[in-house]
Design a protein around this motif. Structure first.
Motif, mmCIF file in Angstrom:
data_model
loop_
_atom_site.group_PDB
_atom_site.id
_atom_site.type_symbol
_atom_site.label_atom_id
_atom_site.label_comp_id
_atom_site.label_asym_id
_atom_site.label_seq_id
_atom_site.Cartn_x
_atom_site.Cartn_y
_atom_site.Cartn_z
ATOM 1 N N SER A 469 0.825 -1.212 0.000
ATOM 2 C CA SER A 469 0.000 0.000 0.000
ATOM 3 C C SER A 469 0.856 1.257 0.000
ATOM 4 C CB SER A 469 -0.935 0.008 1.212
ATOM 5 O OG SER A 469 -1.794 -1.109 1.201
ATOM 6 N N ALA A 470 1.991 1.193 0.685
ATOM 7 C CA ALA A 470 2.848 2.370 0.795
ATOM 8 C C ALA A 470 3.627 2.641 -0.482
ATOM 9 C CB ALA A 470 3.816 2.195 1.970
ATOM 10 N N ALA A 588 3.393 6.436 5.311
ATOM 11 C CA ALA A 588 3.078 6.667 3.898
ATOM 12 C C ALA A 588 1.602 6.432 3.581
ATOM 13 C CB ALA A 588 3.950 5.776 3.021
ATOM 14 N N VAL A 589 0.907 5.634 4.402
ATOM 15 C CA VAL A 589 -0.504 5.361 4.120
ATOM 16 C C VAL A 589 -1.441 6.159 5.022
ATOM 17 C CG1 VAL A 589 0.018 3.050 3.262
ATOM 18 C CG2 VAL A 589 -0.540 3.355 5.680
ATOM 19 N N ILE A 590 -0.903 6.949 5.936
ATOM 20 C CA ILE A 590 -1.742 7.797 6.795
ATOM 21 C C ILE A 590 -1.967 9.138 6.102
ATOM 22 C CG2 ILE A 590 -1.877 9.039 8.992
ATOM 23 C CD1 ILE A 590 -0.237 6.849 10.274
ATOM 24 N N PRO A 591 -3.194 9.470 5.737
ATOM 25 C CA PRO A 591 -3.438 10.760 5.066
ATOM 26 C C PRO A 591 -3.213 11.930 6.019
ATOM 27 C CG PRO A 591 -5.524 9.649 5.554
ATOM 28 C CD PRO A 591 -4.419 8.688 5.919
ATOM 29 N N GLY A 595 -1.964 15.034 1.667
ATOM 30 C CA GLY A 595 -0.953 14.063 1.242
ATOM 31 C C GLY A 595 -0.876 12.947 2.263
ATOM 32 N N SER A 596 0.323 12.508 2.558
ATOM 33 C CA SER A 596 0.526 11.496 3.595
ATOM 34 C C SER A 596 1.393 12.090 4.695
ATOM 35 C CB SER A 596 1.205 10.251 3.012
ATOM 36 O OG SER A 596 2.549 10.533 2.654
ATOM 37 N N LEU A 597 1.385 11.440 5.839
ATOM 38 C CA LEU A 597 2.214 11.893 6.953
ATOM 39 C C LEU A 597 3.690 11.831 6.576
ATOM 40 C CD1 LEU A 597 2.325 12.866 9.862
ATOM 41 C CD2 LEU A 597 2.285 10.469 10.610
ATOM 42 N N SER A 599 5.012 12.361 3.573
ATOM 43 C CA SER A 599 5.350 13.516 2.726
ATOM 44 C C SER A 599 5.385 14.809 3.541
ATOM 45 C CB SER A 599 4.341 13.642 1.580
ATOM 46 O OG SER A 599 3.028 13.861 2.088
#
Length: 636
Positions: A469-470, A588-591, A595-597, A599
């Motif tokens: 997912s990431a 990377a998969v937490i919005p 974006g994501s956490l 980023s």
């Protein structure tokens, strides 16, 4: 008088000590998840894993003996037995399961395997690997105690017997874990500097670079200079011989399987379109060659195993150190698992596939158990076994009319279970060897292995879903080299899509190496991997060579202990980087804010390549520092 009758374990059979306790189970399961996650991440990055038995034993002694004040060597052994199961199951799973995710990404009509599908497949393979090893214990561990060295199992027993050093050694492991975790978070989390540096060499129309990551350097240190040199030599052939040649002869041409003119591809594009197929051919040929060379050993093992099946059923013996799970349980468990594989709709395998799994599973469990007894787990040619399984099973499925994605998915499921069976059988045999030396109870170790397989199957399913997912398997962050190779093999047999000319070129390279009596698989892996991965592995090998040659060279015992501390520190680094790799996948998969956490915490690489070089030098210095400093402290 046989070795069985003369050997006396450290803890005699009549002495009872705490072994399969709540503490050992809980701590062992935690280590199984940690080392399983770390090895899954490492394997998906570079296609290699490490044995977790010794680091798990050291951490166990640091916690059980020093912190909890419990003084049972059998309890410590149980922790490492359960903990190492996670590494073995992960090693088997990452070879094949990513292929199913890659097919799903390429074809919208194909679904990725569910969490429970992966869990069930991994669990069945893990338990089957343990069960298949049980009837072999008497023949391989007991009867051939003076013949088969089982390097990791014997070394782990030595670590446990030197338990008074556990507290000091565990500090080395935890130091490596913490430093590598911080390093990984700085480079791939907040991106203070790039984790990969590269330069284009215009005169040769190729490139060079390396991933400045602690885990890869640690892998090289653990493997040693010889093996890491072969890996790096394969990279040199690919990037400094083959890529310049391809560029020279076809600069303006579009040559299949490439999708653009060679002049437009660049070094990485040429590697992806051509070199990796040559490397795949070399890896496949190397695996098959290793199996062919092992045929006398395989025949000998099978004949002894068949003769010793009755002897192996020691479930009712009065001696604690000879008590296995009863043969009735082994046979019934194996039969039930075979039926589940056939009947369960979530596993796309018919009766023929289920039969292939049982046949290949027991065959390669036997081969794996004996191979690790001679050359150790790190040199166990599991990839060769899987390739052979996939070639035969895909051909049989195709001939029986099971084609397309259904046939390919069935072949991968067969390969996955056989892969995990082989890995788990090898790990179980090493652990049982450790237990035999120190005087553990085999039946309790076997139960511990099964417990480790259960928790590891659940963990590996979640980790694979998280990582996919990431970043996605096959991406620059997670190239999944072994999974990509197995994908190429199955697609090539089923659909005839492989560029066989390039594959045969790689096979030719493997044959040349075999004729020269050089190790084929390490060189082939280096040819198959990008040079950015093989370079830091080679540097790790050089660091170990310097340690062996220049530190305490007049005192072999001190020199050996210094190197051992380096191995433990590097094992900790691999675990630390793997854990943070999993954590970054969560980020990377937490919005977060559109974006994501991950980023959001990105600083944009302000230090550049020079920052990467500086921090990589610090990592190199830390390996020397912790091995030498701890050695000096012990030698005062």
């Amino acid at each position: 008088m046989s070795e069985k009758n003369t050997f006396k374990p450290f803890i005699p059979s009549e002495k009872i000590m705490p072994e399969l306790t709540v503490v050992s189970v809980i701590l062992g399961l935690l280590l199984a998840v940690v080392f399983g996650a770390a090895n899954a991440y490492l394997g998906l990055r570079v296609g290699m894993t490490i044995s977790a038995s010794i680091p798990a034993a050291v951490i166990s002694m640091g916690i059980v003996r020093i912190i909890l004040r419990r003084n049972s060597i059998l309890e410590n052994n149980m922790v490492q037995t359960i903990g190492s199961a996670g590494e073995s199951l992960a090693a088997g799973a990452i070879f094949t399961i990513p292929t199913l995710f890659m097919w799903a990404a390429e074809n919208p009509e194909v679904s990725a395997p569910s969490f429970w599908n992966i869990t069930i497949i991994a669990l069945l393979g893990g338990i089957l690997g343990v069960l298949f090893m049980i009837p072999l214990r008497a023949a391989l561990i007991v009867e051939e105690h003076g013949t088969l060295p089982f390097p990791e199992g014997t070394a782990c027993a030595e670590v446990l017997l030197a338990g008074e050093e556990g507290g000091e050694k565990s500090k080395v492991v935890f130091s490596g874990l913490g430093i590598a975790a911080l390093y990984k978070f700085i480079t791939d989390g907040i991106k203070l500097f790039p984790s990969e540096i590269q330069w284009n060499i215009k005169s040769l129309k190729t490139g060079f670079g390396m991933d400045v990551l602690p885990a890869l350097t640690g892998v090289g240190y653990i493997c040693g200079l010889k093996i890491s040199s072969y890996i790096f030599a394969g990279g040199i052939l690919g990037w400094f011989v083959l890529i310049p040649l391809i560029t020279l002869f076809g600069i303006d041409n579009l040559i299949a399987p490439g999708t653009a003119a060679i002049s437009e591809l660049g070094p990485s594009g040429i590697w992806s379109s051509y070199i990796r197929y040559i490397g795949a051919g070399a890896v496949a040929a190397g695996g098959i060659i290793s199996l062919v060379k092992s045929l006398p050993m395989i025949i000998k093992t099978f004949s002894k195993a068949i003769k010793g099946l009755g002897k192996g059923n020691t479930g009712n013996t009065t001696l604690r150190t000879e008590r296995d799970l009863p043969m009735q349980v082994v046979l019934a468990g194996s039969l039930v698992i075979a039926l589940i594989i056939w009947i369960l709709p979530s596993i796309p395998v018919n009766f023929v596939g289920g039969l292939l799994i049982v046949v290949f599973g027991f065959f390669f469990a036997t081969v794996s158990s004996r191979m690790v007894g001679i050359v150790g787990s790190s040199n166990n040619p599991i990839s060769g076994m899987i390739i052979a399984t996939l070639l035969i099973s895909t051909g049989i499925l195709k001939a029986s009319g099971i084609t397309g994605y259904q046939g390919m998915a069935s072949a991968i499921c067969i390969g996955t279970i056989v892969s995990i069976v082989s890995a788990m059988a090898g790990d179980t045999s090493q652990d049982l060897k450790t237990g035999y030396i120190i005087g553990a109870t085999p039946v309790k170790q076997q139960i511990g292995e099964i417990l480790g397989a259960v928790i590891s199957a659940l963990a590996i399913a979640g980790i694979m879903y998280l990582l996919n997912s990431a970043w996605g398997f096959g991406s620059p962050e997670l190239p999944a080299p072994q999974g990509t190779l197995m994908k190429l093999v199955v697609e090539g047999v089923m659909g005839g899509t492989l560029p066989w000319g390039l594959i045969f070129c790689g096979m030719g390279v493997a044959v040349v190496l075999e004729i020269l009596r050089l190790p084929v698989l390490p060189f082939a892996v280096g040819l198959y991997l990008p040079i950015y991965l093989s370079t830091p592995i080679y540097i790790g090998g050089i660091i170990r060579w310097i340690t062996e040659k220049f530190f305490f060279k007049d005192n072999p015992e001190k020199n050996r202990l210094c190197v051992d501390k380096g191995v433990l520190y590097c094992s900790g680094m691999i675990a630390g980087e793997g854990i943070i790799g999993i954590l970054l996948a969560v980020f990377a998969v937490i919005p977060f804010k559109g974006g994501s956490l991950l980023s959001f915490i990105d600083l944009g690489i302000p230090l550049g390549n020079w920052g990467s070089i500086l921090f990589f030098i610090i990592i190199i210095a830390s390996i020397f520092f912790f091995s030498i400093k701890q050695k000096n402290k012990n030698s005062q």
